[in-house]
Design an enzyme around this catalytic site. Structure first.
Site, PDB file in Angstrom:
ATOM      1  N   GLY A 116      95.406 -18.351  48.951  1.00 60.07           N
ATOM      2  CA  GLY A 116      94.972 -17.740  50.032  1.00 60.07           C
ATOM      3  C   GLY A 116      94.335 -16.587  49.776  1.00 60.07           C
ATOM      4  O   GLY A 116      94.061 -16.238  48.628  1.00 60.07           O
ATOM      5  N   ASN A 117      94.089 -15.563  51.056  1.00 57.54           N
ATOM      6  CA  ASN A 117      93.499 -14.204  50.573  1.00 57.54           C
ATOM      7  C   ASN A 117      94.128 -13.275  51.725  1.00 57.54           C
ATOM      8  O   ASN A 117      94.935 -13.812  52.559  1.00 57.54           O
ATOM      9  CB  ASN A 117      92.154 -14.415  50.714  1.00 57.54           C
ATOM     10  CG  ASN A 117      91.535 -15.007  52.246  1.00 57.54           C
ATOM     11  OD1 ASN A 117      91.899 -14.247  52.995  1.00 57.54           O
ATOM     12  ND2 ASN A 117      90.994 -16.201  52.325  1.00 57.54           N
ATOM     13  N   ARG A 118      93.917 -12.098  51.777  1.00 59.68           N
ATOM     14  CA  ARG A 118      94.490 -11.025  52.375  1.00 59.68           C
ATOM     15  C   ARG A 118      93.887 -10.756  54.007  1.00 59.68           C
ATOM     16  O   ARG A 118      94.559  -9.914  54.284  1.00 59.68           O
ATOM     17  CB  ARG A 118      94.573  -9.935  51.632  1.00 59.68           C
ATOM     18  CG  ARG A 118      95.153 -10.035  50.193  1.00 59.68           C
ATOM     19  CD  ARG A 118      95.478  -8.606  49.385  1.00 59.68           C
ATOM     20  NE  ARG A 118      96.297  -7.910  50.271  1.00 59.68           N
ATOM     21  CZ  ARG A 118      95.937  -6.369  50.002  1.00 59.68           C
ATOM     22  NH1 ARG A 118      95.538  -5.945  49.112  1.00 59.68           N
ATOM     23  NH2 ARG A 118      96.924  -5.753  50.859  1.00 59.68           N
ATOM     24  N   SER A 119      93.137 -11.814  54.148  1.00 52.38           N
ATOM     25  CA  SER A 119      92.085 -11.460  55.456  1.00 52.38           C
ATOM     26  C   SER A 119      93.500 -11.703  56.672  1.00 52.38           C
ATOM     27  O   SER A 119      94.024 -12.937  56.765  1.00 52.38           O
ATOM     28  CB  SER A 119      91.163 -12.442  55.786  1.00 52.38           C
ATOM     29  OG  SER A 119      90.701 -12.031  57.220  1.00 52.38           O
TER      30      SER A 119
END
Ligand code: CTP
Length: 399
Positions: free
Chosen positions: A207-210
């Site tokens: 995933g990512n931090r958005s």
């Protein structure tokens, strides 16, 4: 959450022209307003509660003594950005002028600090009666906006001043009173938010931090300007926005599937979601033991913007986002220009996310670059403010 300036209350009092307010309700909805209807008891002789419920798509309260535990007159007074009462009878003008509150609508009006637009409609004699003239003056002195009635045919054979005006005249008064831009009315705007997650096994993902805050701020701002908004949200944890359509997705492929269906019908796509560039080659149905976790084999995800820009129709606007860890302005500009060309974008917002700045925060800074290489340097500002600046750019491109 409600779009700014788009949540309004339509009061209906007991005049024959109450039926014209059915059209007003529809036109207000066309302008992107979310409308609660509060008819007076007398008005139900002309237009029934079911009609208002069907047209507004919401439960309609008529009685002060209904749902008392929710104190509806106070909550409705607080959550609406404006009250418009159409038609306003001579009797209701008199009641409002003397500050009376003996039913749900008059209680809401007395409790509300929102702008109030009154649309009187009655026979000429009643409109010109000194009592009515004085009541209108009193209400205007107190800040009520009273729309002048039209002149023409009355209910019977007589003609004169006192007719219910065209819906467009009432909507102009509403827009002026709210002082919000309505420059996206009639436009369909598709917005993505959040970050995709690509599952590795039933318990893990890439995933990512958005956080999705920027996409939600854009959705809120576009809806506030009257756009019909469809928000495609990936793994966000933010409250729904009333009056906009929202689809939740998890992965890049799911996001692409939704956008493939929706993109052909929109005027603009704003791709603020952080899409994972890759997913695992072999998803495992069962949890992978740590001894097998040393290497993950990845495959590239589709580039959603690139794939949609290849089917972009003339007039459709594409806005991309880019998160870069580079802080040098020239380097940011170069990478923005490169992505505009490779993804066939109209505008890109590129920001510096080095050190974890931006993600999850309320503020942002970066550059807006368009395909003619015009550059706007954006200092640290709120994501709400950036949304309005980007939408100004969008409006100018939509022509
Ligand atoms: N994007 C997309 N599909 C992807 C990756 C990105 O549609 N698979 C979109 C993003 O939503 C964003 C824009 O493309 O609006 C730019 O994203 P970014 O990750 O900066 O671009 P990439 O092409 O992935 O470039 P990089 O190699 O710098 O990661």
């Amino acid at each position: 959450m409600f779009p700014r300036g788009r949540k309004i209350l339509l009061g209906v009092s007991g005049g024959i022209s109450a039926y014209k307010s059915c059209d007003l309700l529809r036109r207000l909805q066309d302008h992107g307003f979310v409308v609660d209807v509060v008819p007076t008891q007398a008005s139900l002789n002309f237009v029934g509660k079911s009609t208002w419920e069907a047209l507004s798509g919401k439960k309609v309260a008529t009685d002060l003594w209904q749902d008392v535990e929710k104190v509806p007159h106070i909550s409705m007074a607080k959550e609406n950005d404006l009250i418009v009462i159409a038609p306003t009878t001579a009797d209701l003008l008199a009641k409002l002028a003397s500050g009376r509150a003996d039913d749900l609508l008059t209680n809401i009006v007395l409790a509300s600090i929102a702008p109030k637009v009154l649309v009187p409609a009655m026979h000429t004699e009643m409109w010109l009666n000194p009592a009515t003239v004085e009541n209108v003056q009193t209400l205007r002195n107190r800040g009520f906006i009273v729309v002048e009635p039209d002149e023409g045919r009355m209910t019977g054979r007589d003609t004169g001043v006192g007719r219910y005006p065209e819906s467009s005249k009432i909507i102009d008064a509403v827009n002026n009173a709210l002082a919000v831009a309505s420059d996206l009315v009639g436009k369909k705007v598709l917005i993505t938010a959040g970050g995709t997650r690509e599952p590795i096994d039933p318990v893990r993902f890439i995933g990512n931090r958005s956080s999705g805050r920027q996409g939600f701020a854009l959705a809120m701002a576009a809806a506030s300007r009257g756009a019909q908004v469809h928000l495609v949200a990936a793994n966000t944890d933010l409250p729904n926005i009333e009056g906009i359509t929202m689809t939740s997705v998890e992965t890049a492929e799911q996001m692409l599937a939704v956008l493939d269906l929706e993109f052909p019908h929109c005027d603009a796509l704003i791709m603020s979601a952080a899409v994972a560039d890759a997913r695992v080659a072999d998803y495992s149905d069962s949890k992978i033991g740590k001894e097998r976790l040393s290497t993950l084999s990845l495959v590239r995800n589709p580039d959603i913007l690139k794939s949609l820009s290849s089917v972009k129709k003339p007039g459709q606007i594409l806005i991309g986002f880019a998160a870069e860890t580079e802080s040098d302005v020239k380097a940011l500009k170069d990478s923005a220009t490169e992505k505009i060309v490779s993804k066939n974008l109209d505008i890109i917002y590129v920001n510096n996310v080095s050190g974890g700045a931006i993600f999850g925060s309320e503020s942002t800074r970066g550059l807006i670059v368009d395909k003619d290489r015009n550059v706007i340097e954006v200092p640290e500002i709120s994501k709400d403010t950036l949304s309005d600046i980007l939408l100004d750019q969008l409006v100018s491109k939509l022509g």
